[in-house]
Every structure is written in structure tokens, then in C-alpha cells.
Design a protein around this motif. Structure first.
Motif, PDB file in Angstrom:
ATOM      1  N   MET A   1       0.828  -1.201   0.000  1.00  0.00           N
ATOM      2  CA  MET A   1       0.000   0.000   0.000  1.00  0.00           C
ATOM      3  C   MET A   1       0.862   1.250   0.000  1.00  0.00           C
ATOM      4  N   ILE A   2       0.449   2.213  -0.781  1.00  0.00           N
ATOM      5  CA  ILE A   2       1.182   3.473  -0.853  1.00  0.00           C
ATOM      6  C   ILE A   2       0.251   4.612  -0.475  1.00  0.00           C
ATOM      7  N   GLU A   3       0.766   5.496   0.335  1.00  0.00           N
ATOM      8  CA  GLU A   3      -0.050   6.632   0.712  1.00  0.00           C
ATOM      9  C   GLU A   3       0.773   7.908   0.649  1.00  0.00           C
ATOM     10  N   LEU A   4       0.205   8.923   0.020  1.00  0.00           N
ATOM     11  CA  LEU A   4       0.845  10.239  -0.005  1.00  0.00           C
ATOM     12  C   LEU A   4      -0.023  11.186   0.790  1.00  0.00           C
ATOM     13  N   GLY A  27      -1.969  -4.053  -5.379  1.00  0.00           N
ATOM     14  CA  GLY A  27      -2.525  -4.696  -6.554  1.00  0.00           C
ATOM     15  C   GLY A  27      -3.430  -3.823  -7.393  1.00  0.00           C
ATOM     16  N   GLU A  28      -3.572  -2.582  -6.982  1.00  0.00           N
ATOM     17  CA  GLU A  28      -4.469  -1.691  -7.697  1.00  0.00           C
ATOM     18  C   GLU A  28      -3.751  -1.029  -8.883  1.00  0.00           C
ATOM     19  N   VAL A  29      -4.505  -0.768  -9.956  1.00  0.00           N
ATOM     20  CA  VAL A  29      -3.965  -0.012 -11.069  1.00  0.00           C
ATOM     21  C   VAL A  29      -4.607   1.367 -11.069  1.00  0.00           C
ATOM     22  N   VAL A  30      -3.798   2.364 -10.801  1.00  0.00           N
ATOM     23  CA  VAL A  30      -4.302   3.729 -10.717  1.00  0.00           C
ATOM     24  C   VAL A  30      -3.804   4.514 -11.920  1.00  0.00           C
ATOM     25  N   VAL A  31      -4.718   5.189 -12.618  1.00  0.00           N
ATOM     26  CA  VAL A  31      -4.311   6.015 -13.749  1.00  0.00           C
ATOM     27  C   VAL A  31      -4.522   7.479 -13.377  1.00  0.00           C
ATOM     28  N   VAL A 160       5.575  -1.155  -6.159  1.00  0.00           N
ATOM     29  CA  VAL A 160       4.778  -0.406  -7.121  1.00  0.00           C
ATOM     30  C   VAL A 160       5.642  -0.070  -8.344  1.00  0.00           C
ATOM     31  N   ILE A 161       5.022  -0.109  -9.527  1.00  0.00           N
ATOM     32  CA  ILE A 161       5.720   0.365 -10.727  1.00  0.00           C
ATOM     33  C   ILE A 161       5.088   1.685 -11.150  1.00  0.00           C
ATOM     34  N   THR A 191       1.028  -3.647  -8.329  1.00  0.00           N
ATOM     35  CA  THR A 191       0.504  -2.296  -8.139  1.00  0.00           C
ATOM     36  C   THR A 191       1.118  -1.371  -9.177  1.00  0.00           C
ATOM     37  N   MET A 192       0.277  -0.588  -9.848  1.00  0.00           N
ATOM     38  CA  MET A 192       0.783   0.311 -10.883  1.00  0.00           C
ATOM     39  C   MET A 192       0.175   1.699 -10.731  1.00  0.00           C
ATOM     40  N   ILE A 193       1.009   2.699 -10.875  1.00  0.00           N
ATOM     41  CA  ILE A 193       0.498   4.067 -10.983  1.00  0.00           C
ATOM     42  C   ILE A 193       0.918   4.564 -12.360  1.00  0.00           C
TER      43      ILE A 193
END
Lengths: 250, 244
Positions: A1-4, A27-31, A160-161, A191-193
């Protein structure tokens, strides 16, 4: 998990990020979408400290880093939990494809060469470059270079990538091969951003879409919400320009 | 006196014996220059504390002084304390006599470090910022990025210019005859001191310098081609990325 939390960044007098809060689940893909100059790329580069944010906090897994006074040790630790795919590939020009993929494992993580080579081969196979192990960046097409870039990122098995407009420098015919590789990576649960202008990719792959403008997150939600039922005026404006024929009432 | 080719040959034969001195006066500074020049260029690139600002002041100053003056100044700067030391410890005259070559080597080395640090700085600039960023993104430290990715791309770019630097050093080293070091130039002149055939001596020296420089140029051209063949990418690839 990543949090800003509350990320601020200014280049001189030009404030680029005005307090960004962002949470990405495993595991989430965030665009991240948004017009140019909205701070998407800067935000992405702040996550792995290629840009040093002025203020804010980063939580990645169990590591918590304060942007204001991050030590070089903390920065290195964060960088070893993340990987990035660049707009203009940035492959190491003095190394062939497999050495490019191995570099982070062997030099960065002190992995034995034999094991690193195995992992690098698997990663290159995954992106469909089984026959290009020994090719130098100069000998590869843009699409192939970017796929090596993706292999270099997944080989590190990061938390994360970060994808920084991975298809923007490619000609339209090569965009497809890179997008399909990214799709395959997303299906593996990494996980991808992703910062991109590929709307159809965002619609198909993203689980969460963030719309940024002028250094703020204007709106976020599922692709369906954002594309079919945007709430903010700014989001509508942007989507109308990018998707002129989009039908809002499905 | 009519020009006599015979004396050119006499002078030439004497001077040839001093080729090793001229080579030592240029190759040792080249080596020291590459090591410390690269170090200084890297320190300036990363703005390392103390070293970078110091280099910013010293380099333009030394670069603006002719090699001859530099040599004279170093001669006095080194000779005085050395003489005092030699007197104090009562060293043999042999050491005091030999030290001139060392003074020349030290002076030319400092000059070479400055010149080559500028060569390496421009070569460093040919590597795009993206290469560093890619290194950092896979978890390399700054030093690892330099050693594994940046410097291997810098040297192929620097080689042709380093060749020119070496030729400059070979020719520049001829001024050491002014502090009585016997190199090719001074060696050729020793015959003229006996027979007063100065023009012939100068021509003999010129022929030797020309030969050495020609050979150096050829060798560097071969090395350059070798690097081009085996170091795919580098400058050429950067160009390609800019076009895309």
C-alpha cells in the motif's frame, strides 16, 4: 500500500503540487489523467524521489518517510521498493537488453549473477523479447526499448511500478504492443500508478482514476464514474476535449 | 652558413635518445590528468562541497596562464623549499641535480589535470540526465550510477579529445628546456651548441615531434574506432533519442 499525504512541490515561484493526498491499495492499477502542466509527472517523480517534494509524507508498505527531511538512506530504501518506466525509455545505452534488466538486481540488490540472469530472462520473456537478450538499445525499436524498460521494472519485483507516459514517445503503430504488455503486467496483480493520455487504456485497465488539474486532485473514482458521470466542471471540460464523441449517457 | 642536411641527421640522432623523456613528460601527466581530471569533473557535476567551488576558482586561473609561465612559477615554488630541505638534511648533489625532471612532470601534470578536467566535464554533459534517473529508479547509488552506466559512456566520447590533449601535452612539454631539462628539444640543441647549426637542430626536433604526434593521432583513431564498434549506443544513441 502506498499513501501520499499533503504533498507540496514548487519550482521557484511556480507551485506545481498544492497538497496532494493519495492512497493506492496493493494490486491496484491507478491512472492519473490531466492536462499538461497539471503536475501528474511531478507527483509520480516525487514518489521515488527523482524530484524532492518540499513538504508532505510518503508511506510505502511499512516505511514512513517525511519529504522535508528524508535522509539519503531512506531515499535509497524507497527507490529499492519502487520501479519506474520512463517516457523516453532511458535504457542504459552501454548495456544490452539482459544486462539492462539485471543491473538493478546485481548492482543495486547484490543478487548473484546467475539468479539475476534467470529473473531477467523471465522478465524479458514476459514482455515478448525472448530473441532480443543480447540486443543493445540502439538496435531496438522504440516499442521494444520500452518493453525492455518494463521488463527492467518488473524484474525488481517492486511494491509499485510508476509509469511516466510510457507510450507518449512512440509512434501510433508501436503503442499497442506496449499497452498490451502493460495490460499483462496489470493482470498479474502488480501495483501500478500510470500517467498516460491513452483514454481507452485507462478505461479498460484502471481500477481507480485520478483527475488532476493545476496541482490539485480535482476528482477521483472508478473509470465508469469519471468517464460517464464526471461531477466536476473541470473534468467535463477535459474529457470533452479529449473524447469529443463520447456519449455521457450510457 | 649554408643549410646542411648532414647536421640535421646528427642532431636528429642525438635527439632521438631523449624521446623517452618527452614521452614521460606527456604520458605521465596524461595519466594523472585522466584520473584527477575525471574526479574533478565529477565533483563539479554533483556540486560536491568545498571541492566544486574551489575548482570553479582555480581552473579558470590556471587555464589562463601559459604553460611556460606555469612551469617557471612551479620551478621556483618547488625549488626553494626543496633546496632548503636538501641543505637541512645534507642530501647529495645528485638528487638536487635530478629533481628538475620531476619539477617539469609535476608542473605539466597540474596543467594536464586542469585541461583534462574540462575535457571530461564536456564529455560528462553528453550523457543525458535520464541515464542517471534510470539508475536511481532501479535503486543504484550515485557512485554506482557513475561507475556502471555513466563513465562507460563518457570515455568513448572523451577519447578523441583526450588524443588532442595528449598531442598538446607532447608539444607543450618542449618548453621544459627552459628549466634545463633535456628532452627531445634540448637534446637536438646540444649539437647546435657545439657546431652552431641551430636551424638544422630545430628542424630535427620538429621532425621528431611531428613523427610522435602523427603516431599518437593514428593510435587514438584506431582506439576510437575500436570503441565505436564495441560500445554500441552512447553518443550516437543519445542523438537518436533526441530525434525521436
Amino acid at each position: 500500500m502506498i499513501e501520499l499525504k499533503n504533498v507540496h512541490k514548487a519550482f521557484g515561484k511556480n507551485t506545481v503540487l498544492k497538497g496532494i493526498n493519495l492512497k493506492v491499495n496493493k494490486g491496484e492499477v491507478v491512472v492519473i489523467l490531466g492536462p499538461s502542466g497539471s503536475g501528474k509527472t511531478t507527483l509520480l517523480r516525487c514518489i521515488n524521489f527523482l524530484e524532492s517534494a518540499d513538504d508532505g509524507e510518503l508511506i510505502i508498505g511499512d516505511t514512513k518517510v517525511d519529504f522535508k527531511n528524508a535522509t539519503s538512506k531512506e531515499i535509497l530504501a524507497v527507490r529499492r521498493r519502487t520501479a519506474m518506466v520512463f517516457q523516453n525509455y532511458n535504457l542504459f545505452n552501454n548495456m544490452n537488453a539482459i544486462e539492462n534488466v539485471m543491473e538493478g538486481l546485481v548492482t543495486g540488490r547484490k543478487m548473484p549473477i546467475g539468479r539475476a540472469r534467470e529473473i531477467a530472462k523471465q522478465a524479458l520473456d514476459k514482455v515478448g523479447l525472448k530473441d532480443k537478450y543480447e540486443a543493445y538499445p540502439l538496435q531496438l525499436s522504440g516499442g521494444q526499448q520500452q518493453r525492455v524498460g518494463i521488463a527492467r521494472a518488473i524484474a525488481l519485483n517492486p511494491d509499485v511500478i510508476l509509469f511516466d507516459e510510457p507510450t507518449s514517445a512512440l509512434d501510433p503503430e508501436l503503442v499497442g504492443e506496449v499497452l498490451s504488455v502493460m495490460q499483462a503486467v496489470a493482470k498479474e496483480g502488480i501495483t501500478m500508478i500510470v500517467v498516460t493520455h491513452e483514454m481507452s487504456f485507462a478505461m479498460d485497465i484502471a481500477q481507480h482514476i485520478i483527475f488532476m488539474a493545476d496541482g490539485n486532485i480535482v476528482e477521483e473514482g472508478s473509470p465508469k464514474d469519471i468517464f460517464t458521470n464526471p461531477k466536476e466542471k473541470r473534468t467535463k471540460q477535459f474529457l470533452e476535449r479529449i473524447l469529443p464523441r463520447w456519449n455521457y449517457s450510457i | 652558413m649554408v643549410f646542411d642536411f648532414h647536421y640535421v641527421i646528427t642532431s636528429f640522432i642525438t635527439a632521438v635518445h631523449y624521446i623517452p623523456v618527452t614521452l614521460a613528460l606527456s604520458l605521465i601527466p596524461l595519466f594523472i590528468g585522466i584520473v584527477f581530471g575525471t574526479l574533478i569533473a565529477v565533483c563539479r557535476k554533483f556540486r560536491i562541497r568545498f571541492i566544486a567551488p574551489l575548482a570553479d576558482i582555480i581552473i579558470p586561473v590556471v587555464k589562463g596562464i601559459p604553460l611556460v609561465l606555469h612551469l617557471f612559477i612551479m620551478n621556483f615554488l618547488i625549488l626553494k623549499p626543496f633546496d632548503l630541505l636538501a641543505q637541512y638534511y645534507a642530501w647529495a648533489d645528485v638528487i638536487r641535480f635530478m629533481d628538475k625532471v620531476y619539477i617539469a612532470i609535476i608542473a605539466i601534470s597540474i596543467y594536464a589535470v586542469i585541461i583534462i578536467s574540462e575535457t571530461m566535464r564536456s564529455a560528462l554533459m553528453s550523457v543525458s540526465e535520464g541515464q542517471y534517473e534510470a539508475c536511481y529508479s532501479v535503486g543504484l547509488t550515485r557512485w554506482q550510477a557513475l561507475r556502471r552506466v555513466v563513465l562507460p559512456q563518457v570515455f568513448p566520447v572523451a577519447i578523441p579529445v583526450l588524443g588532442n590533449n595528449l598531442i598538446g601535452l607532447i608539444k607543450g612539454s618542449s618548453v621544459v628546456y627552459l628549466i634545463t631539462v633535456v628532452d627531445v628539444m634540448n637534446g637536438a640543441l646540444t649539437t647546435a651548441q657545439i657546431n652552431y647549426r641551430f636551424l638544422e637542430a630545430y628542424i630535427a626536433a620538429a621532425l621528431i615531434y611531428w613523427g610522435i604526434c602523427l603516431l599518437t593521432e593514428r593510435l587514438f583513431a584506431v582506439w576510437e574506432n575500436h570503441m565505436k564498434k564495441y560500445q554500441l549506443g552512447s553518443a550516437k544513441n543519445n542523438l537518436r533519442q533526441e530525434v525521436l
